[in-house]
Design a protein around this motif. Structure first.
Motif, mmCIF file in Angstrom:
data_model
loop_
_atom_site.group_PDB
_atom_site.id
_atom_site.type_symbol
_atom_site.label_atom_id
_atom_site.label_comp_id
_atom_site.label_asym_id
_atom_site.label_seq_id
_atom_site.Cartn_x
_atom_site.Cartn_y
_atom_site.Cartn_z
ATOM 1 N N VAL A 86 6.005 22.256 38.054
ATOM 2 C CA VAL A 86 6.240 23.306 38.746
ATOM 3 C C VAL A 86 5.202 23.283 40.115
ATOM 4 O O VAL A 86 5.652 23.606 41.201
ATOM 5 C CB VAL A 86 6.298 24.718 38.187
ATOM 6 N N ALA A 87 3.974 23.414 39.608
ATOM 7 C CA ALA A 87 2.884 23.176 40.606
ATOM 8 C C ALA A 87 3.404 22.041 41.785
ATOM 9 O O ALA A 87 3.118 22.104 42.874
ATOM 10 C CB ALA A 87 1.582 23.057 40.287
ATOM 11 N N LYS A 88 3.576 20.908 41.355
ATOM 12 C CA LYS A 88 3.968 19.936 42.303
ATOM 13 C C LYS A 88 5.103 20.233 43.097
ATOM 14 O O LYS A 88 5.183 20.108 43.944
ATOM 15 C CB LYS A 88 4.380 18.444 41.225
ATOM 16 N N GLN A 89 6.295 20.793 42.476
ATOM 17 C CA GLN A 89 7.218 21.359 43.131
ATOM 18 C C GLN A 89 6.771 22.285 44.318
ATOM 19 O O GLN A 89 7.381 22.107 45.380
ATOM 20 C CB GLN A 89 8.287 21.845 42.430
ATOM 21 N N ILE A 90 6.132 23.235 44.261
ATOM 22 C CA ILE A 90 5.618 24.261 44.859
ATOM 23 C C ILE A 90 4.693 23.296 46.047
ATOM 24 O O ILE A 90 4.857 24.032 47.268
ATOM 25 C CB ILE A 90 4.610 25.119 44.301
ATOM 26 N N PHE A 91 3.967 22.429 45.579
ATOM 27 C CA PHE A 91 3.053 21.834 46.779
ATOM 28 C C PHE A 91 4.192 20.937 47.713
ATOM 29 O O PHE A 91 4.031 20.980 48.958
ATOM 30 C CB PHE A 91 2.368 20.755 46.164
ATOM 31 N N ASN A 92 5.195 20.435 47.125
ATOM 32 C CA ASN A 92 6.250 19.602 47.857
ATOM 33 C C ASN A 92 6.924 20.684 48.912
ATOM 34 O O ASN A 92 7.274 20.253 50.010
ATOM 35 C CB ASN A 92 7.300 18.864 46.996
ATOM 36 N N ASN A 93 7.266 21.866 48.148
ATOM 37 C CA ASN A 93 7.976 22.804 49.161
ATOM 38 C C ASN A 93 7.087 23.123 50.512
ATOM 39 O O ASN A 93 7.411 23.302 51.454
ATOM 40 C CB ASN A 93 8.299 24.111 48.308
ATOM 41 N N HIS A 94 5.769 23.395 50.166
ATOM 42 C CA HIS A 94 4.802 23.596 51.398
ATOM 43 C C HIS A 94 4.716 22.625 52.125
ATOM 44 O O HIS A 94 4.867 22.853 53.569
ATOM 45 C CB HIS A 94 3.379 23.988 50.602
ATOM 46 N N LEU A 95 4.504 21.419 51.772
ATOM 47 C CA LEU A 95 4.686 20.271 52.410
ATOM 48 C C LEU A 95 5.898 20.129 53.493
ATOM 49 O O LEU A 95 5.738 20.012 54.600
ATOM 50 C CB LEU A 95 4.570 18.981 51.629
ATOM 51 N N ILE A 96 7.054 20.225 52.985
ATOM 52 C CA ILE A 96 8.257 20.218 53.451
ATOM 53 C C ILE A 96 8.195 21.339 54.531
ATOM 54 O O ILE A 96 8.903 20.962 55.741
ATOM 55 C CB ILE A 96 9.718 20.329 52.402
ATOM 56 N N ASP A 97 7.816 22.498 54.272
ATOM 57 C CA ASP A 97 7.734 23.613 55.359
ATOM 58 C C ASP A 97 6.874 23.005 56.320
ATOM 59 O O ASP A 97 7.360 23.287 57.764
ATOM 60 C CB ASP A 97 7.411 24.984 54.566
ATOM 61 N N ALA A 98 5.636 22.521 56.004
ATOM 62 C CA ALA A 98 4.986 22.154 57.227
ATOM 63 C C ALA A 98 5.437 20.881 58.123
ATOM 64 O O ALA A 98 5.156 21.077 59.322
ATOM 65 C CB ALA A 98 3.631 21.690 56.622
ATOM 66 N N ILE A 99 6.200 20.060 57.459
ATOM 67 C CA ILE A 99 6.695 18.763 58.144
ATOM 68 C C ILE A 99 8.056 19.560 59.037
ATOM 69 O O ILE A 99 7.814 19.137 60.383
ATOM 70 C CB ILE A 99 7.366 17.949 57.176
ATOM 71 N N LEU A 102 5.883 21.268 61.839
ATOM 72 C CA LEU A 102 5.650 20.177 62.946
ATOM 73 C C LEU A 102 6.820 19.719 63.770
ATOM 74 O O LEU A 102 6.470 19.513 64.903
ATOM 75 C CB LEU A 102 4.738 19.102 62.147
ATOM 76 N N ASP A 103 7.796 19.442 63.003
ATOM 77 C CA ASP A 103 8.852 18.664 63.984
ATOM 78 C C ASP A 103 9.689 19.761 64.825
ATOM 79 O O ASP A 103 9.840 19.178 66.191
ATOM 80 C CB ASP A 103 10.287 18.384 62.844
ATOM 81 N N LYS A 104 9.513 20.893 64.514
ATOM 82 C CA LYS A 104 10.091 21.987 65.519
ATOM 83 C C LYS A 104 9.084 22.058 66.652
ATOM 84 O O LYS A 104 9.387 22.159 67.800
ATOM 85 C CB LYS A 104 10.535 23.141 64.981
ATOM 86 N N LEU A 105 7.969 22.101 66.339
ATOM 87 C CA LEU A 105 6.754 21.907 67.505
ATOM 88 C C LEU A 105 6.625 21.075 68.219
ATOM 89 O O LEU A 105 6.812 21.124 69.536
ATOM 90 C CB LEU A 105 5.424 22.275 66.790
ATOM 91 N N SER A 106 6.837 19.829 67.868
ATOM 92 C CA SER A 106 7.141 18.542 68.564
ATOM 93 C C SER A 106 8.372 18.682 69.436
ATOM 94 O O SER A 106 8.325 18.043 70.599
ATOM 95 C CB SER A 106 7.005 17.257 67.538
ATOM 96 N N GLU A 107 9.562 19.040 68.909
ATOM 97 C CA GLU A 107 10.574 19.028 69.652
ATOM 98 C C GLU A 107 10.668 20.207 70.969
ATOM 99 O O GLU A 107 11.058 19.669 71.998
ATOM 100 C CB GLU A 107 11.914 19.475 68.640
ATOM 101 N N SER A 108 9.979 21.214 70.435
ATOM 102 C CA SER A 108 9.682 22.259 71.335
ATOM 103 C C SER A 108 8.841 21.684 72.548
ATOM 104 O O SER A 108 8.972 21.807 73.955
ATOM 105 C CB SER A 108 9.353 23.522 71.069
ATOM 106 N N GLU A 109 7.610 20.968 72.494
ATOM 107 C CA GLU A 109 6.643 20.306 73.287
ATOM 108 C C GLU A 109 7.541 19.223 74.168
ATOM 109 O O GLU A 109 7.287 19.319 75.400
ATOM 110 C CB GLU A 109 5.575 19.812 72.605
ATOM 111 N N SER A 110 8.236 18.514 73.434
ATOM 112 C CA SER A 110 8.841 17.465 74.081
ATOM 113 C C SER A 110 9.950 17.982 75.369
ATOM 114 O O SER A 110 10.227 17.249 76.304
ATOM 115 C CB SER A 110 9.591 16.190 73.439
#
Length: 115
Positions: A86-99, A102-110
């Motif tokens: 479960v801790a690994k899943q929570i970490f993965n969820n946080h990682l997916i949210d961060a990615i 970052l993708d949205k930020l990159s799209e808005s900057e481009s």
């Protein structure tokens, strides 16, 4: 929830709050091991592994059984395996949210660039 249960949970999570202890628990989730096996697998000194095993034993998270001159360690409760998953899943969820962020930020900057 009563105060005693909250204290138990806090103490329990404090006992897990070390990367080497987590690694030891992950190894023990694969099966029982003695100190030498754990040391070899984590690539750490015996004193460090022994210290962390002492913390885990004191908090009744792992048990040690004498086998001749060796002590075989095992998880006291197999639910620890689920907790780690479960801790690994929570970490993965946080990682997916961060990615995603970052993708949205990159799209808005481009999109702001002028050619």
């Amino acid at each position: 929830m009563n105060l005693e249960m909250q204290k138990f949970k806090a103490d329990f999570f404090k006992a897990l709050a070390h990367p080497l202890r987590i690694r030891i628990l992950e190894l023990l989730s694969e099966g029982d091991k003695n100190v030498n096996e754990i040391q070899t697998l984590v690539g750490s000194e015996g004193s460090a592994v022994s210290q962390q095993l002492t913390v885990l034993r004191t908090k009744n998270i792992v048990t040690g059984t004498k086998d001749g001159n060796r002590v075989i360690y095992s998880l006291r409760d197999p639910l620890i395996i689920e907790l780690l998953q479960v801790a690994k899943q929570i970490f993965n969820n946080h990682l997916i949210d961060a990615i995603t962020m970052l993708d949205k930020l990159s799209e808005s900057e481009s999109g702001d660039e002028v050619e």
